[in-house]
Scaffold this active site. Structure first.
Site, PDB file in Angstrom:
ATOM      1  N   GLU B  59       0.810  -1.227   0.000  1.00 38.25           N
ATOM      2  CA  GLU B  59       0.000   0.000   0.000  1.00 38.25           C
ATOM      3  C   GLU B  59       0.841   1.274   0.000  1.00 38.25           C
ATOM      4  O   GLU B  59       0.514   2.236  -0.693  1.00 38.25           O
ATOM      5  CB  GLU B  59      -0.965   0.027   1.192  1.00 38.25           C
ATOM      6  CG  GLU B  59      -2.195  -0.847   1.027  1.00 38.25           C
ATOM      7  CD  GLU B  59      -1.964  -2.288   1.438  1.00 38.25           C
ATOM      8  OE1 GLU B  59      -0.835  -2.599   1.884  1.00 38.25           O
ATOM      9  OE2 GLU B  59      -2.905  -3.105   1.308  1.00 38.25           O
ATOM     10  N   HIS B 128     -10.650  -4.078   9.487  1.00 36.98           N
ATOM     11  CA  HIS B 128     -11.412  -4.101   8.229  1.00 36.98           C
ATOM     12  C   HIS B 128     -12.754  -3.399   8.384  1.00 36.98           C
ATOM     13  O   HIS B 128     -13.711  -3.743   7.710  1.00 36.98           O
ATOM     14  CB  HIS B 128     -11.665  -5.541   7.764  1.00 36.98           C
ATOM     15  CG  HIS B 128     -10.429  -6.302   7.392  1.00 36.98           C
ATOM     16  ND1 HIS B 128      -9.548  -6.789   8.314  1.00 36.98           N
ATOM     17  CD2 HIS B 128      -9.927  -6.650   6.181  1.00 36.98           C
ATOM     18  CE1 HIS B 128      -8.551  -7.429   7.708  1.00 36.98           C
ATOM     19  NE2 HIS B 128      -8.755  -7.349   6.408  1.00 36.98           N
TER      20      HIS B 128
END
Lengths: 319, 328
Positions: B59, B128
């Site tokens: 990322e 998440h």
């Protein structure tokens, strides 16, 4: 170093480029000491060979992304030194209108896209530009220039992996001067040669003497050729010496007596004189002209107006 | 009007924009497989792997790579699978994407859209499920969009992609399969425009993302008790359409702000501060906030249920606001 295969004009151009960078950095140091430049000033004295060598092997439409110590590359690419000095001094006529300063120079018209104050932060940016270059199909290349301190950052490794995986036209140009900010490299890693990392990722690599501008030029030219041919990235590690401290106001790691022997500009100048490619007087004149140009640039920069107050909140968003 | 799902609105926006602009590159983890929820389904078949690019799980680098591509001629749409993972890319987002236009004196533009799934549901746990819109809204140089309806998901994604700035496009996972009217042909929604989802005269309720639905449910129940709530969906959080919010509050005199992010330091705090600066005299009560408790998102669905505010918490805040006795 062999100067025999290089034309005298080219040798002279290298010396001119290196002296211009040196004169700029010396002047910046002087102005900084007088309090006319603020902030953290990271000078590139000792790195002129890498910048001049790299720039000579690249095209104007190639992309270069510098780090916090990147004046040399901007100058070597051909950025206007008056606008650069004005940017260092925070004036409205600076490259970035005074909003970037020494660590965030930007001259996209000569292929010096931008520079970053975050160590290794420019590497993913250069990776993205390499993707743009590949997609544009004009055989451009993109280069990230960073120091040995960047080699311990995650994005360095992630970017090597992606550049290799996608065969992007990218150059990893490492200025390994043995110091990561204030600490010797040995405090941060057991890996002395950053080019070793490239091996793992299947990226062709070479380590050259960064004090040999022609060796740098040759290594970069080979990497550029590979990139333009669609053969992917390369890693060029240049072993250099940072003649000043991490930033101005900090002591150099070298003894005064040592500096001359590690000074890339003096080394190259002596070499050209010894080989008879240039007369001592000519070399002296090149240095004098560089200092004169920089003197004029500095005067114009410091005479330039400050940015208007309303500039604080302009260009936050593109409209 | 035909109906569609939120996820299809996103997918349609990507398909249509890619057809119109050859510089668009969709990139991210698993995007060639449609991603975990199918938002990028069909793109690689339509546009090939040179325009729909599968990235490694890196990322920090893929955010920076998208920025680098954006400043050199491409228009990337990057998917960060879960907004929680953007923490790895914060240097590139905050120090580079958000600041390059400014730091270069306007020489560089960063036409980049970052899509990210956010929100609680189904026991996904603390890595998440977060809602981080307040972080992004705090950074000068970023735009932040949080659509609620399928039509807005499509329209706002199209506007985000066409924008020449970095836009954080936050998609609530709990909305992906919700249905709503399709976007009318040629209809556009500009960034920075709030919308009134329900008209009312007694109190204003502002919901963020999925909490617009919670606010609407609360409003229905309140109506049964004679309280007519106006529900506002800001749609874009940065820049914020303060005018629409303030003009509503000036009519109703009451404001409740509901979001799924933790209440402390949330976007509700900023909106509350700005509304009281603009409409202090018209406010009959302090601005009330409804948000998650100050804790990470728990995993057990028994705890998750307690974590996310529901209509009853919104109603409770409305009652406190209306019952508030202002001492002159």
């Amino acid at each position: 170093m062999t100067t025999s295969e290089v034309s005298r004009d080219d040798l002279r151009s290298f010396l001119e480029s290196m002296w211009l960078i040196r004169a700029f950095e010396e002047k910046a140091a002087e102005i900084y000491a007088r309090g006319k430049i603020n902030g953290l000033l990271h000078l590139g004295m000792g790195l002129e060979g890498v910048a001049s060598g790299a720039a000579s092997a690249m095209r104007r439409d190639d992309y270069v992304f510098g780090g916090h110590r990147a004046h040399a590359h901007a100058i070597a690419r051909g950025a206007d030194i008056t606008s650069m000095m004005a940017e260092l001094a925070g004036r409205s006529t600076g490259l970035c209108g005074g909003k970037g300063g020494t660590m965030h120079l930007s001259a996209p018209d000569v292929g010096f896209v931008t520079a970053t104050g975050v160590v290794a932060g420019n590497i993913p940016l250069a990776l993205g530009a390499a993707l743009s270059a590949r997609e544009a199909g004009r055989e451009q290349v993109s280069a990230a220039v960073f120091g040995d301190g960047a080699g311990q950052a995650g994005v360095f490794h992630e970017s090597l992996n992606i550049a290799s995986l996608w065969k992007l036209p990218m150059l990893f140009i490492c200025e390994n001067n043995g110091y990561a900010e204030f600490s010797p490299l040995s405090d941060h890693t057991l890996v002395e040669r950053l080019s070793e990392y490239a091996k793992t990722y299947g990226v062709p690599r070479v380590t050259v003497d960064g004090n040999d501008v022609l060796a740098v030029r040759d290594a970069i030219a080979e990497a550029v050729q590979r990139a333009r041919a669609g053969k992917g990235p390369s890693f060029v590690e240049c072993l250099t010496h940072r003649l000043r401290g991490h930033y101005e106001g900090k002591k150099s790691e070298y003894e005064r007596s040592e500096i001359d022997s590690k000074d890339v500009v003096r080394i190259f100048e002596r070499k050209l004189i010894e080989s008879g490619d240039i007369l001592r007087d000519e070399a002296t004149e090149i240095a004098r002209l560089a200092r004169e140009r920089v003197e004029q640039a500095a005067k114009a920069a410091l005479d330039a107006p400050w940015p208007q107050a309303d500039q604080v909140t302009t260009q936050v968003l593109s409209t | 009007m035909a109906e569609t799902r939120y996820i299809n609105g996103i997918q349609q926006a990507l398909l249509e924009e890619m057809a119109d602009d050859s510089t668009i590159r969709v990139m991210g983890e698993d995007v060639t497989f449609g991603g975990p929820f199918g938002a990028t389904k069909g793109l690689v078949e339509a546009y090939g792997e040179s325009r729909v690019i599968n990235t490694p799980i890196s990322e920090a680098t893929i955010v920076g790579m998208a920025v680098g591509a954006a400043i050199t001629g491409l228009r990337p749409v990057l998917e960060i699978m879960f907004v929680d993972f953007i923490t790895l890319g914060m240097d590139q987002l905050v120090n580079h994407a958000a600041k390059l236009h400014y730091m270069t004196g306007g020489q560089l533009e960063v036409p980049l859209t970052i899509r990210a799934t956010c929100g609680v549901g189904g026991g996904y746990g603390a890595h998440h499920s977060q809602s981080l819109e307040a972080w992004f809204s705090h950074v000068p140089g970023l735009k932040v969009v949080a659509p609620y309806t399928p039509a807005d998901a499509k329209a706002l994604l199209k506007s985000s992609i066409r924008d020449n700035n970095t836009v954080l496009f936050l998609e609530h996972r709990g909305l992906y399969w919700t249905r709503g009217e399709e976007l009318a042909e040629h209809e556009q929604v500009a960034l920075g425009e709030a919308v009134v989802r329900r008209a009312g005269k007694d109190i204003t309720i502002l919901g963020v993302s999925k909490m617009v639905g919670t606010a609407l449910k609360a409003a229905e129940q309140l109506a049964e008790h004679g309280i007519e709530a106006e529900v506002i969906d800001p749609r874009t959080l940065a820049p914020l359409d303060l005018d629409t919010i303030v003009s509503s509050v000036k009519r109703t005199g009451h404001l409740v702000i509901a979001h799924e992010a933790v209440e402390t330091g949330g976007i509700g705090a900023e909106i509350a501060a700005r509304v009281q600066e603009a409409a202090f005299n018209e406010l009959a009560a302090p601005v009330m906030r409804v948000g998650a408790p100050f804790s990470p998102v728990p995993t057990s669905i028994a705890l998750e249920k307690e974590f996310v505010p529901g209509p009853e918490q919104v109603i409770e805040a409305v009652r406190r606001s209306i019952a508030y006795n202002r001492v002159a």
